[in-house]
Design a protein around this motif. Structure first.
Motif, PDB file in Angstrom:
ATOM      1  N   GLN A  38      73.183  38.640  61.559  1.00  0.00           N
ATOM      2  CA  GLN A  38      72.953  39.243  60.670  1.00  0.00           C
ATOM      3  C   GLN A  38      74.040  38.651  59.702  1.00  0.00           C
ATOM      4  OE1 GLN A  38      73.319  43.571  60.743  1.00  0.00           O
ATOM      5  NE2 GLN A  38      73.300  43.825  58.423  1.00  0.00           N
ATOM      6  N   GLU A  39      75.336  38.555  60.035  1.00  0.00           N
ATOM      7  CA  GLU A  39      76.309  37.829  59.105  1.00  0.00           C
ATOM      8  C   GLU A  39      75.848  36.383  58.705  1.00  0.00           C
ATOM      9  OE1 GLU A  39      79.416  37.351  56.608  1.00  0.00           O
ATOM     10  OE2 GLU A  39      78.579  39.497  57.441  1.00  0.00           O
ATOM     11  N   ALA A  40      75.525  35.746  59.684  1.00  0.00           N
ATOM     12  CA  ALA A  40      74.919  34.546  59.567  1.00  0.00           C
ATOM     13  C   ALA A  40      73.888  34.194  58.668  1.00  0.00           C
ATOM     14  CB  ALA A  40      74.600  33.581  60.934  1.00  0.00           C
ATOM     15  N   LEU A  41      72.876  35.193  58.883  1.00  0.00           N
ATOM     16  CA  LEU A  41      71.758  35.221  57.976  1.00  0.00           C
ATOM     17  C   LEU A  41      72.220  35.436  56.464  1.00  0.00           C
ATOM     18  CD1 LEU A  41      68.694  36.575  60.080  1.00  0.00           C
ATOM     19  CD2 LEU A  41      69.163  34.172  59.219  1.00  0.00           C
ATOM     20  N   ALA A  42      73.033  36.543  56.497  1.00  0.00           N
ATOM     21  CA  ALA A  42      73.543  36.884  54.923  1.00  0.00           C
ATOM     22  C   ALA A  42      74.300  35.705  54.219  1.00  0.00           C
ATOM     23  CB  ALA A  42      74.495  38.060  55.252  1.00  0.00           C
ATOM     24  N   ARG A  43      75.054  34.881  55.093  1.00  0.00           N
ATOM     25  CA  ARG A  43      75.704  33.755  54.318  1.00  0.00           C
ATOM     26  C   ARG A  43      74.779  32.625  54.043  1.00  0.00           C
ATOM     27  NH1 ARG A  43      81.647  33.084  57.364  1.00  0.00           N
ATOM     28  NH2 ARG A  43      82.387  35.513  57.019  1.00  0.00           N
ATOM     29  N   THR A  44      73.744  32.436  55.182  1.00  0.00           N
ATOM     30  CA  THR A  44      72.669  31.631  54.902  1.00  0.00           C
ATOM     31  C   THR A  44      71.928  31.794  53.559  1.00  0.00           C
ATOM     32  OG1 THR A  44      72.509  31.098  57.164  1.00  0.00           O
ATOM     33  CG2 THR A  44      70.697  30.524  55.612  1.00  0.00           C
ATOM     34  N   HIS A  45      71.777  33.262  52.982  1.00  0.00           N
ATOM     35  CA  HIS A  45      71.016  33.585  52.084  1.00  0.00           C
ATOM     36  C   HIS A  45      71.887  33.429  50.618  1.00  0.00           C
ATOM     37  CE1 HIS A  45      69.825  36.490  48.889  1.00  0.00           C
ATOM     38  NE2 HIS A  45      68.526  36.363  49.340  1.00  0.00           N
ATOM     39  N   ARG A  46      73.283  33.468  50.846  1.00  0.00           N
ATOM     40  CA  ARG A  46      74.153  33.155  49.779  1.00  0.00           C
ATOM     41  C   ARG A  46      73.887  31.463  49.494  1.00  0.00           C
ATOM     42  NH1 ARG A  46      77.694  37.238  51.995  1.00  0.00           N
ATOM     43  NH2 ARG A  46      78.580  35.833  53.151  1.00  0.00           N
ATOM     44  N   SER A  47      73.688  30.730  50.374  1.00  0.00           N
ATOM     45  CA  SER A  47      73.602  29.552  50.231  1.00  0.00           C
ATOM     46  C   SER A  47      72.038  28.921  50.115  1.00  0.00           C
ATOM     47  CB  SER A  47      74.362  28.627  51.044  1.00  0.00           C
ATOM     48  OG  SER A  47      75.659  29.109  50.960  1.00  0.00           O
ATOM     49  N   TRP A  48      71.290  29.723  49.958  1.00  0.00           N
ATOM     50  CA  TRP A  48      69.610  29.359  50.185  1.00  0.00           C
ATOM     51  C   TRP A  48      69.341  28.207  49.382  1.00  0.00           C
ATOM     52  CZ3 TRP A  48      66.817  29.289  54.234  1.00  0.00           C
ATOM     53  CH2 TRP A  48      65.247  29.082  53.860  1.00  0.00           C
ATOM     54  N   SER A  49      69.488  28.255  48.018  1.00  0.00           N
ATOM     55  CA  SER A  49      69.130  27.226  47.153  1.00  0.00           C
ATOM     56  C   SER A  49      69.221  25.756  47.464  1.00  0.00           C
ATOM     57  CB  SER A  49      69.391  27.746  45.838  1.00  0.00           C
ATOM     58  OG  SER A  49      70.935  27.617  45.512  1.00  0.00           O
ATOM     59  N   ARG A  50      70.706  25.556  47.986  1.00  0.00           N
ATOM     60  CA  ARG A  50      71.202  24.573  48.403  1.00  0.00           C
ATOM     61  C   ARG A  50      70.570  24.156  49.733  1.00  0.00           C
ATOM     62  NH1 ARG A  50      75.404  23.778  51.793  1.00  0.00           N
ATOM     63  NH2 ARG A  50      76.292  25.752  51.218  1.00  0.00           N
ATOM     64  N   LEU A  51      70.582  24.899  50.777  1.00  0.00           N
ATOM     65  CA  LEU A  51      70.063  24.641  52.017  1.00  0.00           C
ATOM     66  C   LEU A  51      68.653  24.412  52.018  1.00  0.00           C
ATOM     67  CD1 LEU A  51      72.178  27.382  53.796  1.00  0.00           C
ATOM     68  CD2 LEU A  51      72.457  24.976  53.942  1.00  0.00           C
ATOM     69  N   HIS A  52      67.707  25.094  51.423  1.00  0.00           N
ATOM     70  CA  HIS A  52      66.451  25.133  51.280  1.00  0.00           C
ATOM     71  C   HIS A  52      66.018  23.545  50.789  1.00  0.00           C
ATOM     72  CE1 HIS A  52      61.975  25.937  50.681  1.00  0.00           C
ATOM     73  NE2 HIS A  52      62.182  25.228  49.573  1.00  0.00           N
ATOM     74  N   GLU A  53      66.549  23.205  49.981  1.00  0.00           N
ATOM     75  CA  GLU A  53      66.439  21.966  49.056  1.00  0.00           C
ATOM     76  C   GLU A  53      66.606  20.876  50.310  1.00  0.00           C
ATOM     77  OE1 GLU A  53      68.690  21.434  45.774  1.00  0.00           O
ATOM     78  OE2 GLU A  53      67.317  23.221  44.959  1.00  0.00           O
ATOM     79  N   THR A  54      67.690  20.813  51.197  1.00  0.00           N
ATOM     80  CA  THR A  54      67.979  19.784  51.995  1.00  0.00           C
ATOM     81  C   THR A  54      67.279  20.082  53.557  1.00  0.00           C
ATOM     82  OG1 THR A  54      70.111  20.930  52.805  1.00  0.00           O
ATOM     83  CG2 THR A  54      70.364  19.365  51.035  1.00  0.00           C
ATOM     84  N   GLY A  55      66.799  21.260  53.664  1.00  0.00           N
ATOM     85  CA  GLY A  55      66.156  21.311  54.864  1.00  0.00           C
ATOM     86  C   GLY A  55      67.025  21.703  56.093  1.00  0.00           C
TER      87      GLY A  55
END
Length: 175
Positions: A38-55
């Motif tokens: 849950q914590e990892a996914l929350a942090r991933t969500h906060r950085s989603w725009s950057r992470l989604h673009e790079t895959g």
């Protein structure tokens, strides 16, 4: 067209189970594993725009999980002691077979007896199939530390679970 929130929700549905399996192996506890994911996914969500673009969303979530768990391990805790001997499994059958259940319990207890760093190395190297260099990078340690921890962990596991010995281990003289 799907929004970024929809894409994130799709990612969570697709990868949560795999992340939870890894988290369980790291923590040894279902509830702690769920919290870690849950914590990892929350942090991933906060950085989603950057992470989604790079895959790199899943790699980022896994790295967050490992770093969070290492932080937990570094905190001072009262030492745990697991009394009793591990049962000897007869053989490995189907998932509902009593012998298979006993085998899983034996392996789970053996993994639980490893040090926190050894368990992380075993999960990364043998469950997640990372190279020594990748595991070292994820854990923030040297490659030689990963090699040492892996060797010690395997040696410890083979002492606790003799069935994990390699076939030629039987012929080797014991010191």
């Amino acid at each position: 067209m799907a929004t970024r929130e929809d894409e994130y929700a799709t990612f969570v549905r697709a990868r949560s189970h795999a992340l939870l399996r890894s988290a369980y192996l790291l923590t040894g506890d279902q509830h702690l594993a769920e919290d870690l994911v849950q914590e990892a996914l929350a942090r991933t969500h906060r950085s989603w725009s950057r992470l989604h673009e790079t895959g790199n969303a899943e790699a980022y979530a896994r790295r967050v999980m490992y770093h969070l768990q290492v932080s937990v391990w570094r905190r001072r805790k009262v030492a745990e002691f697991l009394p009793g001997e591990l049962p000897e499994p007869a053989h490995r059958g189907g998932p509902d077979d009593p012998d298979a259940i006993a085998w899983r319990i034996t392996l789970e207890r053996a993994l639980g007896s490893l040090s926190k760093r050894q368990r992380a190395v075993v999960v990364l190297r043998y469950f997640e199939d990372h190279t020594e260099a990748e595991a070292a990078d994820i854990l923030g340690v040297s490659v030689s530390t990963v090699k040492t921890q892996a060797a010690r962990a395997i040696e410890h596991l083979r002492k606790l679970v003799p069935h994990l010995r390699e076939p030629d281990d039987e012929r080797r003289p014991t010191a």
